[in-house]
Write a protein that holds these residues in place. Structure first.
Motif, PDB file in Angstrom:
ATOM      1  N   UNK A 163       0.758  -1.235   0.000  1.00 42.97           N
ATOM      2  CA  UNK A 163       0.000   0.000   0.000  1.00 42.97           C
ATOM      3  C   UNK A 163       0.790   1.287   0.000  1.00 42.97           C
ATOM      4  N   UNK A 164       1.855   1.372   0.785  1.00 41.59           N
ATOM      5  CA  UNK A 164       2.608   2.626   0.847  1.00 41.59           C
ATOM      6  C   UNK A 164       3.254   2.936  -0.502  1.00 41.59           C
ATOM      7  N   UNK A 165       3.863   1.923  -1.110  1.00 43.81           N
ATOM      8  CA  UNK A 165       4.465   2.103  -2.433  1.00 43.81           C
ATOM      9  C   UNK A 165       3.394   2.376  -3.484  1.00 43.81           C
ATOM     10  N   UNK A 166       2.216   1.765  -3.309  1.00 44.82           N
ATOM     11  CA  UNK A 166       1.116   1.989  -4.257  1.00 44.82           C
ATOM     12  C   UNK A 166       0.667   3.448  -4.224  1.00 44.82           C
ATOM     13  N   UNK A 167       0.475   4.008  -3.021  1.00 46.69           N
ATOM     14  CA  UNK A 167       0.049   5.401  -2.906  1.00 46.69           C
ATOM     15  C   UNK A 167       1.090   6.325  -3.525  1.00 46.69           C
ATOM     16  N   UNK A 168       2.352   6.075  -3.223  1.00 48.89           N
ATOM     17  CA  UNK A 168       3.422   6.898  -3.795  1.00 48.89           C
ATOM     18  C   UNK A 168       3.425   6.802  -5.321  1.00 48.89           C
ATOM     19  N   UNK A 169       3.335   5.581  -5.835  1.00 55.18           N
ATOM     20  CA  UNK A 169       3.383   5.376  -7.289  1.00 55.18           C
ATOM     21  C   UNK A 169       2.203   6.037  -7.974  1.00 55.18           C
ATOM     22  N   UNK A 170       1.029   5.944  -7.356  1.00 59.68           N
ATOM     23  CA  UNK A 170      -0.160   6.545  -7.948  1.00 59.68           C
ATOM     24  C   UNK A 170      -0.009   8.060  -8.042  1.00 59.68           C
ATOM     25  N   UNK A 171       0.534   8.682  -7.008  1.00 65.15           N
ATOM     26  CA  UNK A 171       0.645  10.139  -6.988  1.00 65.15           C
ATOM     27  C   UNK A 171       1.641  10.662  -8.021  1.00 65.15           C
ATOM     28  N   UNK A 172       2.681   9.893  -8.295  1.00 66.17           N
ATOM     29  CA  UNK A 172       3.689  10.359  -9.261  1.00 66.17           C
ATOM     30  C   UNK A 172       3.466   9.764 -10.643  1.00 66.17           C
ATOM     31  N   UNK A 173       2.423   8.942 -10.799  1.00 62.05           N
ATOM     32  CA  UNK A 173       2.276   8.171 -12.032  1.00 62.05           C
ATOM     33  C   UNK A 173       1.367   8.758 -13.092  1.00 62.05           C
ATOM     34  N   UNK A 174       0.791   9.926 -12.878  1.00 57.61           N
ATOM     35  CA  UNK A 174      -0.093  10.506 -13.891  1.00 57.61           C
ATOM     36  C   UNK A 174       0.701  10.828 -15.156  1.00 57.61           C
ATOM     37  N   UNK A 175       0.147  10.455 -16.305  1.00 57.99           N
ATOM     38  CA  UNK A 175       0.811  10.684 -17.582  1.00 57.99           C
ATOM     39  C   UNK A 175      -0.188  10.496 -18.716  1.00 57.99           C
ATOM     40  N   UNK A 176       0.221  10.877 -19.899  1.00 59.24           N
ATOM     41  CA  UNK A 176      -0.604  10.634 -21.073  1.00 59.24           C
ATOM     42  C   UNK A 176      -0.468   9.172 -21.497  1.00 59.24           C
ATOM     43  N   UNK A 177      -1.546   8.551 -21.976  1.00 59.10           N
ATOM     44  CA  UNK A 177      -1.428   7.159 -22.427  1.00 59.10           C
ATOM     45  C   UNK A 177      -0.443   7.050 -23.582  1.00 59.10           C
ATOM     46  N   UNK A 178       0.342   5.993 -23.568  1.00 64.73           N
ATOM     47  CA  UNK A 178       1.361   5.818 -24.600  1.00 64.73           C
ATOM     48  C   UNK A 178       0.721   5.463 -25.938  1.00 64.73           C
ATOM     49  N   UNK A 179       1.482   5.707 -27.011  1.00 63.18           N
ATOM     50  CA  UNK A 179       1.001   5.360 -28.349  1.00 63.18           C
ATOM     51  C   UNK A 179       0.801   3.857 -28.483  1.00 63.18           C
ATOM     52  N   UNK A 180       1.651   3.071 -27.815  1.00 65.27           N
ATOM     53  CA  UNK A 180       1.513   1.619 -27.868  1.00 65.27           C
ATOM     54  C   UNK A 180       0.203   1.164 -27.238  1.00 65.27           C
ATOM     55  N   UNK A 181      -0.160   1.797 -26.117  1.00 58.50           N
ATOM     56  CA  UNK A 181      -1.414   1.447 -25.456  1.00 58.50           C
ATOM     57  C   UNK A 181      -2.605   1.784 -26.344  1.00 58.50           C
ATOM     58  N   UNK A 182      -2.612   2.958 -26.923  1.00 56.98           N
ATOM     59  CA  UNK A 182      -3.735   3.369 -27.756  1.00 56.98           C
ATOM     60  C   UNK A 182      -3.828   2.528 -29.017  1.00 56.98           C
ATOM     61  N   UNK A 183      -2.680   2.063 -29.507  1.00 53.83           N
ATOM     62  CA  UNK A 183      -2.713   1.193 -30.690  1.00 53.83           C
ATOM     63  C   UNK A 183      -3.265  -0.180 -30.346  1.00 53.83           C
TER      64      UNK A 183
END
Length: 285
Positions: A163-183
């Motif tokens: 949980x602690x690492x999850x909360x940290x990762x979630x807070x710093x993890x916002x980004x635009x979806x990658x081209x690979x994901x959208x493809x």
């Protein structure tokens, strides 16, 4: 006769267990949970590798970090999330003085009763009060957050794996979806009011990035620079404390108990050897 009845009971119990197992498997298959994993799930990430002072069997909370995390929660997270299982007076355990606790509590408005009219009203918090929810009810919370009710954060780090690492990762993890994901999965693009985050289970969530710029929270002199990563780590550590404030005491108690149990086990073994040392096993013919 008794053996026959016992056998019939055993067969009946086995049949019930097999029926329940088969019914559960059929339900899972029928609901499509065993179908092919959606392609976008391949882009979901596990929590980042991050360490905290309280990690490990001998870890202890970093009080200055907890106070920084409290500041981040108060100035950023408290706008949407409550801490209903944490009382203001509990903050004395992380280094706040009684006067500081009173001042912090007074900055929050908590439900109370107007002494003049007897009607419900808001009043400044007291040390004995608990952190209030920013919304009066779930309907108001959903209406203010795109129909997504912000969860209470008191036990969040215990409610999520790592949980602690999850909360940290979630807070710093916002980004635009990658081209690979959208493809691979065009439908995985975040819809209106959603934000892409590969650390969230379904990749998109309704919570906007709460920490957007370095220095969003002003730390006191002598503290680390308030970067997004530092603020995320500090508030994650604070939420680890809110979820388990007795962590240190539990460890301090646990190690002596384990030592006593080990000593008692050795003592019992040596006593057994001493008691039975005079007894010689009989030889077989």
């Amino acid at each position: 006769m008794i053996r026959i009845l016992a056998s019939l009971v055993g067969l009946g119990f086995t049949a019930v267990v097999l029926f329940a197992l088969g019914s559960g498997i059929f339900t899972v298959i029928d609901q499509g949970k065993l179908k092919e994993t959606p392609p976008e799930y391949a882009f979901k990430k596990g929590p980042r590798d991050v360490s905290f002072a309280h990690d490990g069997p001998f870890g202890k909370f970093d009080r200055p970090q907890l106070q920084r995390g409290m500041q981040v929660y108060k100035e950023v997270c408290a706008a949407c999330h409550g801490l209903k299982y944490v009382a203001f007076r509990d903050l004395e355990k992380i280094g706040y003085t009684e006067g500081q606790v009173k001042a912090l509590a007074a900055e929050f408005q908590v439900p109370g009763i107007d002494p003049n009219t007897g009607e419900a009203a808001l009043r400044p918090g007291l040390p004995t009060d608990y952190f209030p929810s920013p919304y009066p009810n779930d309907v108001a919370a959903a209406a203010a957050n795109n129909n997504a009710i912000p969860p209470d954060l008191s036990l969040m780090t215990k409610a999520r794996a790592n949980g602690t690492a999850y909360v940290y990762s979630l807070l710093v993890g916002y980004q635009e979806p990658s081209a690979e994901l959208l493809a691979a999965a065009p439908d995985a693009a975040p819809g209106p009011g959603l934000y892409h985050n590969p650390y969230f289970p379904n990749l998109n969530l309704a919570m906007a990035p709460p920490l957007t710029v370095d220095g969003q929270v002003t730390y006191a002199e002598g503290n680390p620079e308030a970067t997004i990563e530092q603020m995320s780590k500090d508030v994650a550590a604070f939420l680890a404390w809110t979820a388990e404030p007795t962590l240190e005491k539990r460890r301090q108690t646990g190690w002596p108990v384990l030592g006593f149990l080990l000593f008692a086990t050795i003592l019992a073994y040596l006593s057994k050897k001493q008691i039975w040392s005079a007894v010689k096993p009989k030889k077989r013919d």
